[in-house]
Design a protein around this motif. Structure first.
Motif, PDB file in Angstrom:
ATOM      1  N   LEU A 274       0.644  -1.125   0.019  1.00 56.02           N
ATOM      2  CA  LEU A 274      -0.093  -0.136   0.088  1.00 56.02           C
ATOM      3  C   LEU A 274       0.805   1.193   0.013  1.00 56.02           C
ATOM      4  O   LEU A 274       0.551   2.368  -0.753  1.00 56.02           O
ATOM      5  CB  LEU A 274      -1.075   0.006   1.272  1.00 56.02           C
ATOM      6  N   ARG A 275       2.051   1.065   0.884  1.00 58.11           N
ATOM      7  CA  ARG A 275       2.975   2.264   0.652  1.00 58.11           C
ATOM      8  C   ARG A 275       3.332   2.537  -0.757  1.00 58.11           C
ATOM      9  O   ARG A 275       3.757   3.837  -1.174  1.00 58.11           O
ATOM     10  CB  ARG A 275       3.791   2.171   1.818  1.00 58.11           C
ATOM     11  N   ASN A 276       3.722   1.609  -1.241  1.00 58.62           N
ATOM     12  CA  ASN A 276       4.375   1.654  -2.815  1.00 58.62           C
ATOM     13  C   ASN A 276       3.346   1.977  -3.690  1.00 58.62           C
ATOM     14  O   ASN A 276       3.719   2.877  -4.844  1.00 58.62           O
ATOM     15  CB  ASN A 276       4.928   0.414  -3.213  1.00 58.62           C
ATOM     16  N   GLY A 277       2.097   1.364  -3.514  1.00 59.56           N
ATOM     17  CA  GLY A 277       1.039   2.060  -4.364  1.00 59.56           C
ATOM     18  C   GLY A 277       0.821   3.703  -4.007  1.00 59.56           C
ATOM     19  O   GLY A 277       0.453   4.325  -5.085  1.00 59.56           O
ATOM     20  N   ARG A 278       0.864   3.923  -2.914  1.00 61.07           N
ATOM     21  CA  ARG A 278       0.816   5.533  -2.679  1.00 61.07           C
ATOM     22  C   ARG A 278       1.776   6.405  -3.380  1.00 61.07           C
ATOM     23  O   ARG A 278       1.436   7.436  -3.823  1.00 61.07           O
ATOM     24  CB  ARG A 278       0.707   5.677  -1.187  1.00 61.07           C
ATOM     25  N   VAL A 279       2.964   5.965  -3.260  1.00 66.29           N
ATOM     26  CA  VAL A 279       3.889   6.823  -3.995  1.00 66.29           C
ATOM     27  C   VAL A 279       3.934   6.766  -5.233  1.00 66.29           C
ATOM     28  O   VAL A 279       4.047   7.672  -6.045  1.00 66.29           O
ATOM     29  CB  VAL A 279       5.628   6.139  -3.551  1.00 66.29           C
ATOM     30  N   THR A 280       3.395   5.648  -6.149  1.00 73.14           N
ATOM     31  CA  THR A 280       3.117   5.733  -7.533  1.00 73.14           C
ATOM     32  C   THR A 280       2.043   6.527  -7.802  1.00 73.14           C
ATOM     33  O   THR A 280       1.973   7.406  -8.774  1.00 73.14           O
ATOM     34  CB  THR A 280       2.783   4.061  -8.145  1.00 73.14           C
ATOM     35  N   GLN A 281       0.913   6.501  -6.781  1.00 77.63           N
ATOM     36  CA  GLN A 281      -0.224   7.632  -6.929  1.00 77.63           C
ATOM     37  C   GLN A 281       0.106   8.887  -6.864  1.00 77.63           C
ATOM     38  O   GLN A 281      -0.415   9.827  -7.659  1.00 77.63           O
ATOM     39  CB  GLN A 281      -1.024   7.069  -5.725  1.00 77.63           C
ATOM     40  N   MET A 282       0.959   9.165  -5.986  1.00 78.01           N
ATOM     41  CA  MET A 282       1.335  10.748  -5.905  1.00 78.01           C
ATOM     42  C   MET A 282       2.341  11.200  -7.141  1.00 78.01           C
ATOM     43  O   MET A 282       2.189  12.191  -7.536  1.00 78.01           O
ATOM     44  CB  MET A 282       2.296  10.765  -4.509  1.00 78.01           C
ATOM     45  N   ASP A 283       3.087  10.292  -7.641  1.00 76.24           N
ATOM     46  CA  ASP A 283       3.869  10.448  -8.663  1.00 76.24           C
ATOM     47  C   ASP A 283       3.088  10.789  -9.722  1.00 76.24           C
ATOM     48  O   ASP A 283       3.301  11.490 -10.747  1.00 76.24           O
ATOM     49  CB  ASP A 283       4.943   9.501  -8.972  1.00 76.24           C
ATOM     50  N   TYR A 284       2.024   9.957  -9.970  1.00 75.82           N
ATOM     51  CA  TYR A 284       0.795  10.368 -11.132  1.00 75.82           C
ATOM     52  C   TYR A 284       0.432  11.588 -10.825  1.00 75.82           C
ATOM     53  O   TYR A 284       0.083  12.469 -12.094  1.00 75.82           O
ATOM     54  CB  TYR A 284      -0.219   9.180 -11.051  1.00 75.82           C
ATOM     55  N   TYR A 285       0.016  12.016  -9.857  1.00 78.04           N
ATOM     56  CA  TYR A 285      -0.580  13.567  -9.773  1.00 78.04           C
ATOM     57  C   TYR A 285       0.505  14.647 -10.009  1.00 78.04           C
ATOM     58  O   TYR A 285       0.229  15.530 -10.770  1.00 78.04           O
ATOM     59  CB  TYR A 285      -1.010  13.774  -8.129  1.00 78.04           C
ATOM     60  N   GLU A 286       1.807  14.390  -9.626  1.00 72.85           N
ATOM     61  CA  GLU A 286       2.900  15.060 -10.027  1.00 72.85           C
ATOM     62  C   GLU A 286       2.931  15.393 -11.642  1.00 72.85           C
ATOM     63  O   GLU A 286       3.067  16.346 -12.291  1.00 72.85           O
ATOM     64  CB  GLU A 286       4.274  14.536  -9.387  1.00 72.85           C
ATOM     65  N   ALA A 287       2.900  14.006 -12.375  1.00 72.50           N
ATOM     66  CA  ALA A 287       2.813  13.994 -13.756  1.00 72.50           C
ATOM     67  C   ALA A 287       1.770  14.870 -14.368  1.00 72.50           C
ATOM     68  O   ALA A 287       2.018  15.640 -15.329  1.00 72.50           O
ATOM     69  CB  ALA A 287       3.089  12.768 -14.284  1.00 72.50           C
ATOM     70  N   ARG A 288       0.696  14.579 -13.526  1.00 67.33           N
ATOM     71  CA  ARG A 288      -0.720  15.259 -14.154  1.00 67.33           C
ATOM     72  C   ARG A 288      -0.415  17.031 -14.124  1.00 67.33           C
ATOM     73  O   ARG A 288      -0.951  17.760 -15.026  1.00 67.33           O
ATOM     74  CB  ARG A 288      -1.892  15.092 -13.528  1.00 67.33           C
ATOM     75  N   ALA A 289       0.175  17.400 -13.222  1.00 74.10           N
ATOM     76  CA  ALA A 289       0.485  18.779 -13.023  1.00 74.10           C
ATOM     77  C   ALA A 289       1.718  19.362 -13.265  1.00 74.10           C
ATOM     78  O   ALA A 289       2.207  20.633 -12.967  1.00 74.10           O
ATOM     79  CB  ALA A 289       0.289  19.126 -11.569  1.00 74.10           C
ATOM     80  N   HIS A 290       2.649  18.590 -14.119  1.00 78.36           N
ATOM     81  CA  HIS A 290       3.802  19.140 -14.554  1.00 78.36           C
ATOM     82  C   HIS A 290       3.891  20.512 -15.224  1.00 78.36           C
ATOM     83  O   HIS A 290       5.000  21.057 -15.068  1.00 78.36           O
ATOM     84  CB  HIS A 290       4.440  18.064 -15.535  1.00 78.36           C
ATOM     85  N   ASP A 291       2.986  21.218 -15.927  1.00 74.55           N
ATOM     86  CA  ASP A 291       3.180  22.312 -16.640  1.00 74.55           C
ATOM     87  C   ASP A 291       2.599  23.342 -15.654  1.00 74.55           C
ATOM     88  O   ASP A 291       2.389  24.604 -16.012  1.00 74.55           O
ATOM     89  CB  ASP A 291       2.242  22.337 -17.916  1.00 74.55           C
ATOM     90  N   ILE A 292       2.322  23.009 -14.561  1.00 70.37           N
ATOM     91  CA  ILE A 292       1.664  24.245 -13.558  1.00 70.37           C
ATOM     92  C   ILE A 292       2.771  24.363 -12.514  1.00 70.37           C
ATOM     93  O   ILE A 292       3.144  23.703 -11.986  1.00 70.37           O
ATOM     94  CB  ILE A 292       0.297  23.663 -12.782  1.00 70.37           C
ATOM     95  N   THR A 293       2.912  25.852 -12.257  1.00 67.65           N
ATOM     96  CA  THR A 293       4.418  26.014 -11.304  1.00 67.65           C
ATOM     97  C   THR A 293       3.911  25.716  -9.846  1.00 67.65           C
ATOM     98  O   THR A 293       2.992  25.596  -9.728  1.00 67.65           O
ATOM     99  CB  THR A 293       4.654  27.428 -11.657  1.00 67.65           C
TER     100      THR A 293
END
Length: 370
Positions: A274-293
């Motif tokens: 579950l911890r590893n899944g959350r890390v991947t989940q957070m990385d996904y959100y970061e990637a979605r927001a990559h063009d927002i400062t």
């Protein structure tokens, strides 16, 4: 050493469950248009990770079983290019038919005329393909139609094509099955597609937890050859919120953990997965927001922190807050970018919010000041 299986952002899935109501509705629409020898637009929208691409794939397979000719390799550019559409549909394309130029000649009091033949348009190509078998054009990431609308030469042709498709002018059963982010409807509207009926429009949200658990079981078994302990299922499904992308994210983490073990799994292994899944989940959100400062994210986070999970904001409120630190032009561009990247999503009644509960919390925890 086992190989880690990574999570794709979008695409078909081998482990599809749920969405039965939508599949039934689409089948009914296919029957309707086949009986009419007509067609229109069927639009599926939703936030990133809602499973739009997977649903498009399944609906296409359903249609194929019903006898429809389903074409999936369709991009926005196809609607503005007869040659490209002809290649995609397997139709012969002649850039210009042979014939004389427009001419009017008077010989012995008799006028002879020969009209100039014109090249077939995109709608003509589609009509030719639909003659022998009902046709479905599958367009994923439909929000990118705005790129075509911004180029005048493409917009004119694409608008004529969309008009023919959406208003049933092809003359044979033919449907544009489109899927994309919430801005897709506006992108279609910019090309003349308006007033999509409620029967032809679906907005995806989360899946039922029962369907989510079935996907988890099938995914871990199919991709890793491992069985998920029954008492783990609820704990794995809970942080996904029924969101397909996150279902795969956590199932992937669980499968990798189980496959790495040379002993029976323990609840400690579940916690690690579950911890590893959350890390991947957070990385996904970061990637979605990559063009927002960072600063723009902080402003959005402050606004989001003021509303409950699932709450909504007015567009004017968001832009006003951004305009306090940036120009009006940058503020409006940032709002549009947040929509296109799925950080914000249209909810209802002209209001907007963060589409996924865990994304809401991520934005507040990472960027809102304490």
């Amino acid at each position: 050493m086992h190989q880690v299986i990574h999570v794709d952002d979008r695409g078909p899935t081998k482990y599809f469950h749920g969405r039965d109501g939508i599949r039934t509705l689409f089948a009914e629409r296919l029957n309707h248009y086949e009986q009419l020898s007509g067609g229109s637009t069927f639009l599926i929208t939703g936030a990133p990770g809602a499973g739009k691409s997977a649903l498009l794939d399944v609906l296409g397979k359903d249609a194929d079983k019903m006898g429809w000719n389903v074409k999936t390799e369709i991009s926005p550019e196809h609607f503005a290019s007869p040659a490209r559409m002809a290649r995609a549909l397997g139709v012969k394309y002649i850039p210009r038919k042979s014939g004389l130029v427009t001419l009017s000649v008077k010989v012995f009091r008799k006028v002879w005329r020969s009209e100039k033949d014109t090249a077939p348009g995109v709608a003509d190509i589609i009509k030719q393909a639909a003659k022998s078998r009902p046709l479905i054009l599958v367009l994923d990431e439909a929000q990118h139609l705005d790129n075509i609308a911004s180029i005048e030469a493409y917009r004119v042709t694409a608008t004529a094509t969309m008009d023919a498709l959406h208003n049933g002018k092809i003359g044979y059963p033919c449907i544009l099955l489109a899927g994309g982010l919430d801005t897709s409807e506006k992108a279609l509207g910019d090309l003349g597609v308006s007033r999509i009926t409620s029967e032809n429009k679906v907005r995806l949200g989360s899946m039922e937890m029962e369907a989510a658990e079935r996907v988890i079981l099938d995914y871990v078994d199919g991709e890793f050859g491992e069985s998920v302990p029954d008492h783990w299922l609820g704990a794995i499904a809970e942080p996904t919120h029924g969101w397909p992308q996150h279902i795969v994210c956590y199932a992937n983490a669980v499968g990798n953990r189980l496959m790495s073990l040379s002993r029976n799994p323990t609840d400690g292994d579940l916690d690690e997965a579950l911890r590893n899944g959350r890390v991947t989940q957070m990385d996904y959100y970061e990637a979605r927001a990559h063009d927002i400062t960072w600063g723009q994210r902080a402003i959005l986070a402050r606004l989001v922190a003021e509303i409950p999970v699932g709450g909504t904001l007015r567009k004017s409120h968001v832009i006003s807050a951004l305009a306090e630190e940036y120009s009006q032009e940058v503020a409006e561009a940032t709002f549009t970018r947040a929509l296109k990247q799925g950080v914000l999503s249209k909810i209802k009644g002209g209001t907007y919010g963060v589409p996924i509960p865990s994304m809401h919390r991520w934005l507040v925890e990472e960027y809102a000041p304490n």
